[in-house]
Design an enzyme around this catalytic site. Sequence first.
Site, mmCIF file in Angstrom:
data_model
loop_
_atom_site.group_PDB
_atom_site.id
_atom_site.type_symbol
_atom_site.label_atom_id
_atom_site.label_comp_id
_atom_site.label_asym_id
_atom_site.label_seq_id
_atom_site.Cartn_x
_atom_site.Cartn_y
_atom_site.Cartn_z
ATOM 1 N N THR A 27 -18.665 35.136 43.930
ATOM 2 C CA THR A 27 -19.417 35.836 42.876
ATOM 3 C C THR A 27 -20.624 36.633 43.717
ATOM 4 O O THR A 27 -21.711 35.800 44.116
ATOM 5 C CB THR A 27 -20.136 34.911 42.013
ATOM 6 O OG1 THR A 27 -19.319 34.055 41.428
ATOM 7 C CG2 THR A 27 -20.621 35.679 40.632
ATOM 8 N N GLN A 28 -20.732 37.949 43.607
ATOM 9 C CA GLN A 28 -21.871 38.648 44.437
ATOM 10 C C GLN A 28 -22.375 39.507 43.228
ATOM 11 O O GLN A 28 -23.242 40.117 43.634
ATOM 12 C CB GLN A 28 -21.568 39.113 45.729
ATOM 13 C CG GLN A 28 -20.627 38.275 46.651
ATOM 14 C CD GLN A 28 -21.129 38.255 47.978
ATOM 15 O OE1 GLN A 28 -21.632 39.140 48.477
ATOM 16 N NE2 GLN A 28 -21.103 37.001 48.437
#
Lengths: 250, 299
Positions: A27-28
């Site tokens: 998750t960025q």
Amino acid sequence: MSGLRLTEGSRGPGASVAVEGAPLTRTQVPYVTGSSVLGMKCADGVVIACDTMASYGSLARFKRLTRMHVASPNCILGVGGDYSDFQQLQTMVDAEMTAQYVANDGLSLSPKAIHAFLARHMYHRRCKVDPLWNSVLVAGFHKGEGTLSLVDLYGTAYSSDVLATGFALHLGLPLLRNAHRPDITVAEAKVVMNDVLKVLFYRDARTNDVVQLATVTAAGVEVGDMVKLDTEWNHKAFVQGARAGDESSW
Amino acid sequence: MFRNQYDTDITTYSPQGRLHQVEYAMEAVKQGSASVGVRSKTHVVLATLKRFASELSGDQKKLFAIDDHVVIAISGLTADARVLSRYMRTETQHHKFMYEEPMPVGRLVLQVADKCQISTQRASKRPFGVGLLVAGVDENGPHLYQTCPSGNYFEYLAMAIGARSQSAKTYLERTYTTLADADVEALVQAAVTALRETVASSKDTELSAKNTAIAIVGSDGAPVRILENAAVQPYIDALDSTPSAADDDDDDEDEADAPAATPAVAPDAPAAAPEGGSPAGGDAPAEEPPANGAADMQT
């Protein structure tokens, strides 16, 4: 392709699959997000407040979602940022509190310990380049004293008399600072919170007008109902539009 | 040498339902020199008798500070105790890192007891040959715990373990009701007096500043204090005005309520009766460990 993944992030297909020649990315980018949370420490307790919307990008996707979580009888969390990560956080905190309970020795975690626990986990996740994309306000009341602390997605952790996350860091925090006195009561602070939430609703496009307040006092946690804000759109600056006579704050 | 055919394997019960190896490990605790712990409403004090492997050697360590708020006294195999103390230090540090609060003493003791229990149920392991007195303070005030090689643990107001600890326990059973409201000085003196009971009937051992070590921990927030050598001397000196219970009677269980006002230490007093029934039954191990290499392992 592989270079892009680092900056774009990916929740989509192959999110956790290592791309040749590039580090594993998780998750960025947050997807469904909550906006601001406000907090103020008072003489007789702590108040936190937030709106009840979760946005999907700029779309007002979910309304009337609570962004608060009762961690213990004397500690409550107010969470901004990715909503699924918030749910993961709830699971984590609940699991920890259950682990404390099953020790069956009557001991549990103080609000300060819960804050430390969250800070360790958030920093651990950011070190894995897999952060929980949240800012968490931890409000508690323990041994006659209120505590108000914050943890963000980097694991940055600090405490203060007034705290805010998200958009309110810019627009809400100065108002809270102005309103705060060491002897301010919970009842007074609730009025302040409503005013600040109203300003945020006027100015933050990721906010709705249904809000929720929670207090932690010697009597324990009290989570208020979701309340619709009383808004006034006939202010001159609103009606005449931006930059008209330079009266608008925009 | 062997008591029966069921004592070579930890995990095999005897027909009487006993685990002999675990019971032998409990005996190892009794071979170590004595440790005494007493508790008031505000403080816990440990007093220990240090053995010297030889005239030329230093003493075997009996007290280990685990954290600012926890200290242990050991009786049994020193090497095993070092393993446990390192584990306890790791756990308290981990707790402090994780929660930014000192670890509750009961939680720590529970983890140590669980660790001890594991080695009573796995064929490839050996039970720890050491008993601990754990003194510490937390949110709920001062605590004194005992842990056993069997994995049992108990909380006490006052307790003694190790060689001839029965004498100290008898003394503590008579005096513990006065300790709840005692100040620190009185508590230390009570611990040292109880410890003296364990050597009162010994011909060649006498409490001195050299062989006595004391640990103090209180709910005043001050870190654990360990007193040795010169710092112990005042308490040793004060003993001279307190008569020993063992002076006029060699039977610990059958003492007069008012001890006679005879000199504190009677070097020529008869040897104490062996401690009450060993749990393993049969021949109880010798009170005094034989003067050989094996005895040096125990403190």
